[in-house]
Design a protein around this motif. Structure first.
Motif, PDB file in Angstrom:
ATOM      1  N   ALA A  49       0.991  -1.384  -0.629  1.00 23.47           N
ATOM      2  CA  ALA A  49      -0.004  -0.088  -0.188  1.00 23.47           C
ATOM      3  C   ALA A  49       0.332   1.141   0.021  1.00 23.47           C
ATOM      4  O   ALA A  49       0.181   2.522  -0.394  1.00 23.47           O
ATOM      5  CB  ALA A  49      -0.589  -0.274   1.502  1.00 23.47           C
ATOM      6  N   GLU A  50       2.496   1.285   0.801  1.00 25.16           N
ATOM      7  CA  GLU A  50       2.482   2.538   0.697  1.00 25.16           C
ATOM      8  C   GLU A  50       3.867   2.777  -0.366  1.00 25.16           C
ATOM      9  O   GLU A  50       4.059   3.903  -0.772  1.00 25.16           O
ATOM     10  CB  GLU A  50       3.932   1.906   1.973  1.00 25.16           C
ATOM     11  N   GLY A  51       3.543   1.712  -1.281  1.00 24.36           N
ATOM     12  CA  GLY A  51       4.632   1.746  -2.549  1.00 24.36           C
ATOM     13  C   GLY A  51       3.948   2.205  -3.861  1.00 24.36           C
ATOM     14  O   GLY A  51       3.930   2.086  -4.747  1.00 24.36           O
ATOM     15  N   LEU A  52       2.582   1.661  -3.685  1.00 16.47           N
ATOM     16  CA  LEU A  52       0.650   1.785  -4.815  1.00 16.47           C
ATOM     17  C   LEU A  52       1.682   3.511  -5.660  1.00 16.47           C
ATOM     18  O   LEU A  52       1.414   3.836  -5.437  1.00 16.47           O
ATOM     19  CB  LEU A  52       0.291   2.282  -3.662  1.00 16.47           C
ATOM     20  N   VAL A  53       1.418   3.029  -6.484  1.00 18.43           N
ATOM     21  CA  VAL A  53       1.780   4.189  -7.640  1.00 18.43           C
ATOM     22  C   VAL A  53       0.323   4.354  -8.729  1.00 18.43           C
ATOM     23  O   VAL A  53      -1.083   3.747  -7.954  1.00 18.43           O
ATOM     24  CB  VAL A  53       3.391   3.726  -8.781  1.00 18.43           C
ATOM     25  N   ALA A  54       0.150   4.704 -10.085  1.00 19.36           N
ATOM     26  CA  ALA A  54      -0.996   5.469 -10.153  1.00 19.36           C
ATOM     27  C   ALA A  54      -1.747   4.117 -11.422  1.00 19.36           C
ATOM     28  O   ALA A  54      -2.403   4.656 -12.526  1.00 19.36           O
ATOM     29  CB  ALA A  54      -1.173   6.846 -10.757  1.00 19.36           C
ATOM     30  N   THR A  55      -1.591   3.147 -10.419  1.00 14.67           N
ATOM     31  CA  THR A  55      -2.515   2.421 -11.654  1.00 14.67           C
ATOM     32  C   THR A  55      -3.964   1.878 -10.216  1.00 14.67           C
ATOM     33  O   THR A  55      -3.933   0.480 -11.056  1.00 14.67           O
ATOM     34  CB  THR A  55      -1.574   0.732 -11.573  1.00 14.67           C
ATOM     35  N   LEU A  56      -4.345   2.423  -9.915  1.00 10.40           N
ATOM     36  CA  LEU A  56      -5.027   1.763  -9.230  1.00 10.40           C
ATOM     37  C   LEU A  56      -6.868   0.875 -10.087  1.00 10.40           C
ATOM     38  O   LEU A  56      -7.443  -0.195  -9.885  1.00 10.40           O
ATOM     39  CB  LEU A  56      -6.263   3.380  -8.792  1.00 10.40           C
ATOM     40  N   THR A  57      -7.261   1.641 -10.929  1.00  2.00           N
ATOM     41  CA  THR A  57      -7.671   0.693 -12.300  1.00  2.00           C
ATOM     42  C   THR A  57      -7.776  -0.446 -12.437  1.00  2.00           C
ATOM     43  O   THR A  57      -8.251  -1.223 -12.609  1.00  2.00           O
ATOM     44  CB  THR A  57      -8.419   1.798 -12.926  1.00  2.00           C
ATOM     45  N   GLY A  58      -6.396  -0.950 -12.678  1.00  6.04           N
ATOM     46  CA  GLY A  58      -5.733  -1.972 -12.717  1.00  6.04           C
ATOM     47  C   GLY A  58      -5.931  -2.346 -11.612  1.00  6.04           C
ATOM     48  O   GLY A  58      -6.133  -4.228 -12.127  1.00  6.04           O
ATOM     49  N   GLN A  59      -5.047  -2.248 -11.246  1.00  2.43           N
ATOM     50  CA  GLN A  59      -5.275  -3.181  -9.630  1.00  2.43           C
ATOM     51  C   GLN A  59      -6.236  -3.532  -9.141  1.00  2.43           C
ATOM     52  O   GLN A  59      -7.147  -4.416  -8.405  1.00  2.43           O
ATOM     53  CB  GLN A  59      -4.152  -1.910  -9.065  1.00  2.43           C
ATOM     54  N   ALA A  60      -7.138  -2.258  -9.131  1.00  2.00           N
ATOM     55  CA  ALA A  60      -8.670  -3.014  -8.468  1.00  2.00           C
ATOM     56  C   ALA A  60      -9.512  -4.032  -9.244  1.00  2.00           C
ATOM     57  O   ALA A  60     -10.031  -5.278  -8.714  1.00  2.00           O
ATOM     58  CB  ALA A  60      -9.373  -2.072  -8.463  1.00  2.00           C
ATOM     59  N   THR A  61      -9.264  -3.911 -10.784  1.00  2.00           N
ATOM     60  CA  THR A  61      -9.660  -5.091 -11.552  1.00  2.00           C
ATOM     61  C   THR A  61      -9.254  -6.391 -11.582  1.00  2.00           C
ATOM     62  O   THR A  61      -9.679  -7.756 -11.631  1.00  2.00           O
ATOM     63  CB  THR A  61      -9.734  -4.623 -13.383  1.00  2.00           C
ATOM     64  N   SER A  62      -8.197  -5.970 -11.605  1.00  2.00           N
ATOM     65  CA  SER A  62      -7.494  -7.573 -11.341  1.00  2.00           C
ATOM     66  C   SER A  62      -7.715  -8.117  -9.959  1.00  2.00           C
ATOM     67  O   SER A  62      -7.703  -9.155  -9.854  1.00  2.00           O
ATOM     68  CB  SER A  62      -5.787  -7.299 -11.046  1.00  2.00           C
ATOM     69  N   ASP A  63      -7.733  -7.347  -8.958  1.00  2.00           N
ATOM     70  CA  ASP A  63      -8.143  -7.609  -7.423  1.00  2.00           C
ATOM     71  C   ASP A  63      -9.446  -8.446  -7.145  1.00  2.00           C
ATOM     72  O   ASP A  63      -9.818  -9.553  -6.781  1.00  2.00           O
ATOM     73  CB  ASP A  63      -7.892  -6.701  -6.430  1.00  2.00           C
ATOM     74  N   LEU A  64     -10.806  -7.832  -8.459  1.00  2.00           N
ATOM     75  CA  LEU A  64     -11.874  -8.228  -8.002  1.00  2.00           C
ATOM     76  C   LEU A  64     -11.958  -9.588  -9.257  1.00  2.00           C
ATOM     77  O   LEU A  64     -12.298 -10.743  -8.961  1.00  2.00           O
ATOM     78  CB  LEU A  64     -12.725  -7.297  -8.314  1.00  2.00           C
ATOM     79  N   ALA A  65     -10.413  -9.803 -10.414  1.00  2.00           N
ATOM     80  CA  ALA A  65     -11.091 -10.870 -11.189  1.00  2.00           C
ATOM     81  C   ALA A  65     -10.153 -11.948 -10.231  1.00  2.00           C
ATOM     82  O   ALA A  65     -10.508 -13.232  -9.866  1.00  2.00           O
ATOM     83  CB  ALA A  65     -10.374 -10.682 -12.008  1.00  2.00           C
ATOM     84  N   ASN A  66      -9.352 -12.200  -8.867  1.00  2.00           N
ATOM     85  CA  ASN A  66      -8.979 -12.787  -8.475  1.00  2.00           C
ATOM     86  C   ASN A  66     -10.229 -12.973  -7.196  1.00  2.00           C
ATOM     87  O   ASN A  66     -10.927 -14.274  -7.005  1.00  2.00           O
ATOM     88  CB  ASN A  66      -7.620 -12.169  -7.505  1.00  2.00           C
ATOM     89  N   ALA A  67     -10.976 -12.377  -6.567  1.00  2.00           N
ATOM     90  CA  ALA A  67     -12.038 -12.282  -6.307  1.00  2.00           C
ATOM     91  C   ALA A  67     -12.948 -13.043  -6.950  1.00  2.00           C
ATOM     92  O   ALA A  67     -13.525 -14.083  -5.275  1.00  2.00           O
ATOM     93  CB  ALA A  67     -12.512 -11.017  -5.258  1.00  2.00           C
ATOM     94  N   ALA A  68     -13.223 -12.629  -7.380  1.00  2.00           N
ATOM     95  CA  ALA A  68     -14.435 -13.698  -7.961  1.00  2.00           C
ATOM     96  C   ALA A  68     -14.094 -15.348  -7.931  1.00  2.00           C
ATOM     97  O   ALA A  68     -15.284 -15.084  -8.165  1.00  2.00           O
ATOM     98  CB  ALA A  68     -14.690 -12.826  -9.853  1.00  2.00           C
TER      99      ALA A  68
END
Length: 247
Positions: free
Chosen positions: A122-141
């Motif tokens: 989280a501390e090293g998160l860069v401006a790729t929020l949409t891509g990260q969120a899409t990937s996370d939701l795909a993994n969660a699904a």
């Protein structure tokens, strides 16, 4: 550590289950080049987190079911959230061993291999929020596919233009969609936990046929619970990242 909240996936440890200490840290992988004359050039190759291990004792009426749940999680090989105090990791249970001494007294030992230090991530998160969120939701699904929870609405909301921009209607829609998804996952975990608890009596009974059926049900419920717990970690990270986008 009796006053520390320790959770691993769907398991909230308490009482004798909580260890007296938890070790964390690890090594830095180094490539050391030894030059003539004794000089050295050292290349830092990245962190190498140590395995997190602890031991405790499951006690009480639900000791067997809780030990079975952790053993099921080990067998499933899922990535699970591990947290205590300010520490938060994604881990895979690499080893779980238990000694059944009585139905209400089961000493255990567990080892977790670190997939990622989520605090450092989280501390090293860069401006790729949409891509990260899409990937996370795909993994969660994928993890929650046996639960019947629909991830499509949240995925679409996060993909909308302006979904990560504070003050837009799309941002509010994304927050609401992710919040609703978290509530659905929490509800599904509650149902799975109830189903798992319902198998306790048949498992403890003397009817072998009923016990075998209950074991099958317990394994299925534990698998669903484990998948939802892991999915909850991914969706929780999405919610946290959305909140950070507003700061």
């Amino acid at each position: 550590m009796s006053d520390v909240t320790l959770t691993l996936g769907p398991v909230l440890f308490s009482g004798f289950e909580i260890p007296p200490f938890l070790s964390f840290g690890g090594a830095q992988r180094l490539a050391v080049h030894r030059l003539p004359g004794g000089a050295r050039v050292i290349d830092a190759m990245g962190r190498d987190d140590a395995t997190i291990t602890w031991s405790g004792i499951f006690t009480g009426a639900a000791a067997s079911e809780r030990a079975l749940l952790l053993d099921t999680l080990r067998g499933a090989g899922l990535t699970l959230p591990l947290s205590w105090d300010v520490f938060f990791y994604s881990v895979v249970i690499s080893e779980f061993t238990a000694e059944y001494q009585a139905g209400w007294w089961i000493p255990y030992r567990i080892a977790c291999t670190v997939v990622q230090d989520e605090v450092q991530f989280a501390e090293g998160l860069v401006a790729t929020l949409t891509g990260q969120a899409t990937s996370d939701l795909a993994n969660a699904a994928t993890l929650a596919q046996t639960s019947g929870i629909n991830f499509a609405g949240a995925t679409s909301a996060l993909a909308a233009p302006g979904a990560t921009t504070l003050g837009t209607s799309a941002y509010l829609g994304a927050q609401n969609a992710v919040g609703g998804l978290q509530a659905s996952i929490a509800g599904g975990m509650g149902q799975a936990a109830t189903a798992l608890a319902g198998t306790a009596a048949p498992l403890a009974g003397s009817n072998a046929l009923a016990g075998a059926s209950a074991l099958s049900q317990a394994t299925a419920a534990a698998g669903t619970l484990a998948g939802l717990a892991a999915a909850q970690g991914y969706v929780g990270r999405t919610a946290t990242n959305l909140g950070n986008a507003s700061s």
